[in-house]
Write an enzyme that holds these catalytic residues in place. Structure first.
Site, PDB file in Angstrom:
ATOM      1  N   HIS A 133      -6.403  -2.470  -1.282  1.00 43.37           N
ATOM      2  CA  HIS A 133      -7.735  -2.657  -1.869  1.00 43.37           C
ATOM      3  C   HIS A 133      -7.566  -2.734  -3.393  1.00 43.37           C
ATOM      4  O   HIS A 133      -7.955  -1.827  -4.122  1.00 43.37           O
ATOM      5  CB  HIS A 133      -8.633  -1.492  -1.459  1.00 43.37           C
ATOM      6  CG  HIS A 133     -10.102  -1.767  -1.622  1.00 43.37           C
ATOM      7  ND1 HIS A 133     -10.617  -2.974  -2.066  1.00 43.37           N
ATOM      8  CD2 HIS A 133     -11.185  -0.959  -1.391  1.00 43.37           C
ATOM      9  CE1 HIS A 133     -11.939  -2.900  -2.102  1.00 43.37           C
ATOM     10  NE2 HIS A 133     -12.310  -1.696  -1.696  1.00 43.37           N
ATOM     11  N   GLN A 180     -10.500  -2.207  -5.944  1.00 48.39           N
ATOM     12  CA  GLN A 180     -10.851  -0.796  -6.079  1.00 48.39           C
ATOM     13  C   GLN A 180      -9.891  -0.105  -7.038  1.00 48.39           C
ATOM     14  O   GLN A 180     -10.321   0.658  -7.918  1.00 48.39           O
ATOM     15  CB  GLN A 180     -10.795  -0.128  -4.696  1.00 48.39           C
ATOM     16  CG  GLN A 180     -11.236   1.315  -4.707  1.00 48.39           C
ATOM     17  CD  GLN A 180     -12.715   1.451  -5.012  1.00 48.39           C
ATOM     18  OE1 GLN A 180     -13.552   0.846  -4.355  1.00 48.39           O
ATOM     19  NE2 GLN A 180     -13.058   2.254  -6.006  1.00 48.39           N
ATOM     20  N   CYS A 226     -13.510   6.140  -3.383  1.00 47.82           N
ATOM     21  CA  CYS A 226     -13.957   4.743  -3.461  1.00 47.82           C
ATOM     22  C   CYS A 226     -15.319   4.544  -2.816  1.00 47.82           C
ATOM     23  O   CYS A 226     -15.990   3.548  -3.104  1.00 47.82           O
ATOM     24  CB  CYS A 226     -12.919   3.828  -2.835  1.00 47.82           C
ATOM     25  SG  CYS A 226     -12.738   4.041  -1.059  1.00 47.82           S
ATOM     26  N   ASP A 265     -10.240   9.687   0.459  1.00 51.29           N
ATOM     27  CA  ASP A 265     -10.942   8.568   1.100  1.00 51.29           C
ATOM     28  C   ASP A 265     -11.233   8.978   2.540  1.00 51.29           C
ATOM     29  O   ASP A 265     -10.747  10.006   3.020  1.00 51.29           O
ATOM     30  CB  ASP A 265     -10.055   7.299   1.025  1.00 51.29           C
ATOM     31  CG  ASP A 265     -10.762   6.033   1.508  1.00 51.29           C
ATOM     32  OD1 ASP A 265     -12.008   6.035   1.654  1.00 51.29           O
ATOM     33  OD2 ASP A 265     -10.062   5.029   1.749  1.00 51.29           O
ATOM     34  N   ARG A 306     -16.618  -1.191 -10.413  1.00 46.23           N
ATOM     35  CA  ARG A 306     -16.238  -2.343  -9.568  1.00 46.23           C
ATOM     36  C   ARG A 306     -16.847  -3.620 -10.163  1.00 46.23           C
ATOM     37  O   ARG A 306     -16.198  -4.658 -10.251  1.00 46.23           O
ATOM     38  CB  ARG A 306     -16.749  -2.148  -8.127  1.00 46.23           C
ATOM     39  CG  ARG A 306     -16.087  -1.038  -7.337  1.00 46.23           C
ATOM     40  CD  ARG A 306     -14.653  -1.352  -6.978  1.00 46.23           C
ATOM     41  NE  ARG A 306     -14.535  -2.570  -6.197  1.00 46.23           N
ATOM     42  CZ  ARG A 306     -14.741  -2.675  -4.870  1.00 46.23           C
ATOM     43  NH1 ARG A 306     -15.033  -1.580  -4.169  1.00 46.23           N
ATOM     44  NH2 ARG A 306     -14.615  -3.831  -4.246  1.00 46.23           N
ATOM     45  N   ARG A 326     -12.660 -10.264   2.652  1.00 48.42           N
ATOM     46  CA  ARG A 326     -12.410  -8.932   3.227  1.00 48.42           C
ATOM     47  C   ARG A 326     -12.099  -9.129   4.701  1.00 48.42           C
ATOM     48  O   ARG A 326     -12.896  -9.715   5.433  1.00 48.42           O
ATOM     49  CB  ARG A 326     -13.634  -8.022   3.055  1.00 48.42           C
ATOM     50  CG  ARG A 326     -13.532  -6.760   3.900  1.00 48.42           C
ATOM     51  CD  ARG A 326     -14.575  -5.734   3.575  1.00 48.42           C
ATOM     52  NE  ARG A 326     -14.325  -5.110   2.277  1.00 48.42           N
ATOM     53  CZ  ARG A 326     -14.871  -3.966   1.891  1.00 48.42           C
ATOM     54  NH1 ARG A 326     -15.709  -3.327   2.687  1.00 48.42           N
ATOM     55  NH2 ARG A 326     -14.597  -3.474   0.697  1.00 48.42           N
TER      56      ARG A 326
HETATM   57  N1   CP Z   1     -15.379   0.919  -1.951  1.00 54.10           N
HETATM   58  C1   CP Z   1     -15.752  -0.192  -1.280  1.00 54.10           C
HETATM   59  O1   CP Z   1     -15.026  -1.193  -1.213  1.00 54.10           O
HETATM   60  O2   CP Z   1     -16.975  -0.117  -0.691  1.00 54.10           O
HETATM   61  P1   CP Z   1     -17.631  -1.164   0.312  1.00 54.10           P
HETATM   62  O3   CP Z   1     -16.929  -1.027   1.634  1.00 54.10           O
HETATM   63  O4   CP Z   1     -19.075  -0.762   0.382  1.00 54.10           O
HETATM   64  O5   CP Z   1     -17.464  -2.548  -0.240  1.00 54.10           O
HETATM   65  N1  NVA Z   2     -10.113   3.014   3.505  1.00 56.39           N
HETATM   66  C1  NVA Z   2     -11.479   2.548   3.693  1.00 56.39           C
HETATM   67  C2  NVA Z   2     -12.019   2.025   2.408  1.00 56.39           C
HETATM   68  C3  NVA Z   2     -13.424   1.482   2.479  1.00 56.39           C
HETATM   69  C4  NVA Z   2     -13.871   0.894   1.182  1.00 56.39           C
HETATM   70  C5  NVA Z   2     -11.513   1.503   4.794  1.00 56.39           C
HETATM   71  O1  NVA Z   2     -10.638   0.633   4.799  1.00 56.39           O
HETATM   72  O2  NVA Z   2     -12.399   1.562   5.630  1.00 56.39           O
END
Ligand code: CP
Ligand code: NVA
Length: 307
Positions: A129, A132, A266, A220, A294, A102
């Site tokens: 993502h 997700q 998400c 989101d 997930r 990530r």
């Molecule tokens: N939806 C998601 O990826 O959550 P986190 O940021 O908690 O991993």
């Molecule tokens: N769009 C959000 C998703 C978090 C899981 C971000 O990137 O922060």
């Protein structure tokens, strides 16, 4: 043989993605069967920014499949002191069986994949993502029996998660209607790609038009992690918020969707901003199943990558 990277849904064919989601459904049904297809395998999880779901679901997922996971962060590795991504990829490839990453930068993820000789999985970047999106497809399929032909409405920032939904629309053949402020639309190149793949994707500034008769309503956060520093000042944040207020998913907006429409997010949610308590805690919300899925679908991803 080239490693099986899981970087983005546009880079993987529809039949393979179908197989991964089917595996997710199957892993969910057979969670307690005790099969250990990944016994002895190790996943390195690199988190350059925070996570609850991705971290826990990958770690629990690989353990349930018989493998193990390592958590690496910039603060506890040499990456934080300037060791290159390429060198890190080469070294990790000698120790572990796959890398999940990530990062704020899709370029860093791609750099890791270019230099790793083991599979690299995208655990979220500024651009996408995909884990997700597959969990979301799986969740819609559970609720509706299928996703092909469904209408999915997105209301809010056309962000990384929205981009992976657009990829999914092309791969799983559903309709995607996005409502975003003019300045927060997904890249036109992404829309063009989806249409060239035969997907029915449209973007409007009008949330009611997008949500009308939809089967699925999604939103989101208004400020994603990668955008936080850019929107750091209180004034900048307030400006973003002001633009996004009309896109909040509340009972009024949900009333434009089909009566049996589901609400998805998400998570993490910013209650009272992009969604009201009444919607996220209401009978149409499937967000907890979505979070659970997930775990199951990522077992499908891990099994495919490490097959
Ligand atoms: N939806 C998601 O990826 O959550 P986190 O940021 O908690 O991993
Ligand atoms: N769009 C959000 C998703 C978090 C899981 C971000 O990137 O922060």
């Amino acid at each position: 043989m080239a490693p099986r990277h899981f970087l983005d849904l546009d880079q993987i064919d529809a039949a393979t993605l179908r197989g991964i989601v089917d595996a997710g459904h199957s892993f969910k049904r057979h969670r307690r069967d005790g099969a250990k297809p990944l016994a002895g395998r190790t996943l390195a999880m690199i988190f350059e920014k925070p996570s609850t779901r991705t971290r826990v679901s990958f770690e629990v997922g690989i353990r349930e499949l018989g493998g193990d996971a390592l958590l690496l962060t910039p603060g506890n590795t040499q990456v934080g002191r300037g060791e290159t991504i390429a060198d890190t990829a080469r070294v990790l490839s000698r120790y572990v069986d796959a890398i999940m990453m990530r990062t704020d930068s899709a370029e860093r993820l791609n750099e890791m994949a270019r230099h790793a000789t083991i599979p690299v999985i995208n655990g979220l970047t500024d651009r996408s993502h995909p884990c997700q999106a597959l969990a979301d497809v799986m969740t819609v399929e559970e609720r509706r029996g299928g996703i092909a032909g469904a209408t999915v409405a997105w209301s809010g920032d056309g962000n990384n998660v929205a981009s992976s939904w657009i990829h999914a629309a092309a791969r799983f053949r559903f309709r995607m209607r996005l409502a975003c402020p003019e300045t927060m639309r997904p890249a036109q190149s992404l829309i063009d790609w989806a249409r060239a793949e035969g997907a029915d994707v449209s973007v409007t500034a009008d949330p009611e038009a997008a949500v009308r008769d939809a089967d699925v309503v999604v939103t989101d956060t208004w400020v994603s992690m990668h955008a936080e520093s850019a929107a750091g000042g209180a004034a900048a944040r307030e400006k973003l918020h002001n633009q996004l207020v009309p896109y909040r998913v509340d009972d009024r907006l949900m009333s434009y969707a089909k009566k049996d429409a589901i609400f998805m997010h998400c998570l993490p949610a910013h209650r009272g901003e992009e969604v009201t308590d009444s919607v996220i805690d209401g009978p149409q919300s499937v967000v907890w199943d979505e979070a659970e899925n997930r775990l199951h679908v990522q077992k499908g991803i891990l099994a495919w990558c490490m097959a």
